[in-house]
Design a protein around this motif. Structure first.
Motif, PDB file in Angstrom:
ATOM      1  N   PHE A 230       0.244  24.958  90.519  1.00  0.00           N
ATOM      2  CA  PHE A 230       1.363  24.755  89.328  1.00  0.00           C
ATOM      3  C   PHE A 230       0.726  23.470  88.494  1.00  0.00           C
ATOM      4  O   PHE A 230       0.240  22.488  88.967  1.00  0.00           O
ATOM      5  N   VAL A 231       0.636  23.949  87.261  1.00  0.00           N
ATOM      6  CA  VAL A 231      -0.087  23.171  86.175  1.00  0.00           C
ATOM      7  C   VAL A 231       0.735  22.707  85.060  1.00  0.00           C
ATOM      8  O   VAL A 231       1.673  23.403  84.712  1.00  0.00           O
ATOM      9  N   ALA A 232       1.082  21.382  85.086  1.00  0.00           N
ATOM     10  CA  ALA A 232       2.180  20.944  83.930  1.00  0.00           C
ATOM     11  C   ALA A 232       1.439  20.093  82.937  1.00  0.00           C
ATOM     12  O   ALA A 232       0.369  19.217  83.276  1.00  0.00           O
ATOM     13  N   ASP A 233       1.970  20.082  81.740  1.00  0.00           N
ATOM     14  CA  ASP A 233       1.431  19.473  80.550  1.00  0.00           C
ATOM     15  C   ASP A 233       2.624  19.158  79.681  1.00  0.00           C
ATOM     16  O   ASP A 233       3.708  19.638  80.062  1.00  0.00           O
ATOM     17  N   ASP A 234       2.600  18.423  78.576  1.00  0.00           N
ATOM     18  CA  ASP A 234       3.478  17.805  78.019  1.00  0.00           C
ATOM     19  C   ASP A 234       3.879  19.225  76.934  1.00  0.00           C
ATOM     20  O   ASP A 234       5.045  19.601  76.692  1.00  0.00           O
ATOM     21  N   MET A 235       2.780  19.829  76.533  1.00  0.00           N
ATOM     22  CA  MET A 235       3.152  21.018  75.439  1.00  0.00           C
ATOM     23  C   MET A 235       2.420  21.942  75.564  1.00  0.00           C
ATOM     24  O   MET A 235       0.978  21.815  76.149  1.00  0.00           O
ATOM     25  N   ILE A 236       2.589  23.201  75.010  1.00  0.00           N
ATOM     26  CA  ILE A 236       1.702  24.364  74.913  1.00  0.00           C
ATOM     27  C   ILE A 236       1.627  24.785  73.488  1.00  0.00           C
ATOM     28  O   ILE A 236       2.649  25.080  72.972  1.00  0.00           O
ATOM     29  N   SER A 237       0.513  24.169  72.787  1.00  0.00           N
ATOM     30  CA  SER A 237       0.446  24.449  71.322  1.00  0.00           C
ATOM     31  C   SER A 237      -0.066  25.822  71.122  1.00  0.00           C
ATOM     32  O   SER A 237       0.443  26.800  71.025  1.00  0.00           O
ATOM     33  N   THR A 238      -1.630  26.048  70.922  1.00  0.00           N
ATOM     34  CA  THR A 238      -1.881  27.307  70.678  1.00  0.00           C
ATOM     35  C   THR A 238      -2.240  27.900  72.241  1.00  0.00           C
ATOM     36  O   THR A 238      -2.002  29.271  72.402  1.00  0.00           O
ATOM     37  N   GLY A 239      -2.281  27.168  73.315  1.00  0.00           N
ATOM     38  CA  GLY A 239      -2.255  27.704  74.583  1.00  0.00           C
ATOM     39  C   GLY A 239      -3.654  28.030  75.017  1.00  0.00           C
ATOM     40  O   GLY A 239      -3.681  28.365  76.088  1.00  0.00           O
ATOM     41  N   ASP A 240      -4.506  27.664  74.174  1.00  0.00           N
ATOM     42  CA  ASP A 240      -6.077  28.087  74.751  1.00  0.00           C
ATOM     43  C   ASP A 240      -6.220  27.475  75.897  1.00  0.00           C
ATOM     44  O   ASP A 240      -7.244  28.033  76.795  1.00  0.00           O
ATOM     45  N   SER A 241      -6.287  26.188  75.860  1.00  0.00           N
ATOM     46  CA  SER A 241      -6.602  25.358  76.867  1.00  0.00           C
ATOM     47  C   SER A 241      -6.045  25.649  78.284  1.00  0.00           C
ATOM     48  O   SER A 241      -6.819  25.762  79.326  1.00  0.00           O
ATOM     49  N   MET A 242      -4.842  26.096  78.280  1.00  0.00           N
ATOM     50  CA  MET A 242      -4.050  26.417  79.483  1.00  0.00           C
ATOM     51  C   MET A 242      -4.600  27.934  79.853  1.00  0.00           C
ATOM     52  O   MET A 242      -5.107  28.132  81.268  1.00  0.00           O
TER      53      MET A 242
END
Length: 403
Positions: free
Chosen positions: A279-291
């Motif tokens: 389970f990977v949590a972040d505040d936002m997905i912008s482009t999504g490249d990092s995720m």
């Protein structure tokens, strides 16, 4: 006070609001505004004497929604208009600065509302109120200019300036969700400011969708995508009793591409992830490249299913990369909220899970309208624990057996 988990009254209190309640759902917020209004109307008509917090619309109105508009002239200029009186109201203005689907005509061409224009429309509506409301509260789920929260050179401090503008216009409470850096509230120390985390709602949406998760140290793990998201993932790790791993982003600070320093490589720190759900949590997905990059890194380490969660899902480069990642088995599901605009294509994607925050916002509105503390609503630890008990009971009842 209302129990946020069950909706039942936990204690008997006088239920008179401080003023008639009014809700302005700005352009792009009509859907969530209707849902919030439905909850408030349902609670308003509950049986007398049950101790619930109930709010009332003024002037015999049958809805809490206030009709407000920001029409545009042909040059692109605008104005704020209210179609009804809000004198003496406890007014809550909901604005989504990321609702880029909203358009207007300018010089005969279609223009999309930018965050700047949404914020300008918010100020126009406040100006149209003309100081006649008893109290003005702003609910801005994605905080305007929140990524420009600090100065690292000769830069503007846009988020701080925006908050100070709202304060000077008479806004008394600002509610936002998962602010990029909640310390920006220091710009308005005398104004009520809450950065709300939707941790419970995201977990609830995940458990409703996935019925076979084995939530224990042997089979599941929490992963922080970078050092900036460490606090939120430590929280998930603590409340769920799972191990924590994290990525460190090595960036090239000699250049800026699309407003940011490009990532050279993701370095992983943590225990073995082989065979585990993550389970990977972040505040936002912008482009999504990092995720997607870190999901591939985790898959290379033989991770099982990967669930990516973010309060805001923007997908500024489109959905194609996530469609491919889903088809390749890189990403299992992406969780996000309905706090900002989601395209129809995103909402229909087989890998997307949406958490509805409208009931939670309705709880906060009615609590503030009665001038009560938000503390119980802001801390979801006990609700998450109760959620896990119910989830495991449902698994047992369904006959699921895990070795």
């Amino acid at each position: 006070m209302i129990d946020p988990l069950s909706g039942a009254a936990t204690q008997k209190y006088p239920t008179e609001p401080i003023a008639p309640l009014g809700i302005v759902a700005m352009r792009g917020c009509e859907e969530i505004g209707r849902r919030i209004n439905q909850y408030l109307m349902r609670w308003q008509t509950a049986n007398d004497g049950d101790g619930l917090l109930r709010s009332y619309a003024g002037e015999g109105r049958s809805s809490f929604l206030v009709d407000a508009h920001c029409p545009r002239f042909g040059t692109g200029e605008g104005k704020g208009m209210l179609k009804t009186s809000v004198r003496g109201y406890d007014l809550y203005i909901i604005v989504d600065v990321g609702a880029y689907d909203q358009t207007y005509n300018m010089y005969g061409k279609i223009a999309h509302l930018s965050p700047d224009e949404h914020f300008a429309d918010l100020k126009r509506v406040i100006a149209a109120v003309g100081g006649k409301a008893k109290r003005i509260n702003v609910i801005m789920p994605f905080l305007y200019e929140s990524r420009q929260h600090r100065r690292t050179g000769r830069e503007s401090l846009d988020c701080a300036l925006a908050l100070q503008e709202l304060e000077k216009m008479g806004v008394q409470n600002i509610l936002t969700f998962d602010a990029h850096d909640p310390r920006v509230q220091n710009a308005v120390p005398l104004t009520g400011f809450e950065s709300v985390m939707p941790s419970y709602q995201l977990l609830k949406a995940l458990l409703r969708s996935e019925k076979d998760l084995r939530i224990d140290r042997k089979n599941m793990m929490i992963i922080s995508p970078d050092e900036g998201a460490l606090d939120r993932n430590i929280y998930y790790s603590s409340v769920l009793g799972l191990d924590l791993g994290m990525f460190y982003k090595r960036r090239d600070y000699t250049q800026i591409i699309n407003g940011r320093n490009p990532i050279i490589k993701h370095e992983f720190l943590g225990d073995d992830v082989e065979g585990k759900d993550l389970f990977v949590a972040d505040d936002m997905i912008s482009t999504g490249d990092s995720m997607l990059d870190l999901a591939r890194e985790l898959k290379a380490r033989k991770a099982n299913r990967i669930y990516a969660a973010a309060t805001f899902a923007f997908f500024t480069d489109g959905l194609d990369a996530f469609h491919r990642a889903y088809e390749e088995g890189i990403i299992t599901k992406v969780l996000s909220t309905n706090l900002t605009y989601r395209t129809p294509q995103l909402r229909e994607a087989p890998w997307f899970i949406e958490a509805d925050l409208s009931k939670y916002i309705a709880y906060m509105i009615t609590t503030l309208n009665h001038d009560r503390s938000l503390s119980d609503l802001l801390e979801p630890w006990d609700r998450i624990k109760a959620l896990m008990v119910r989830y495991r009971a449902e698994q047992t009842e369904a006959g699921l057996r895990f070795e």
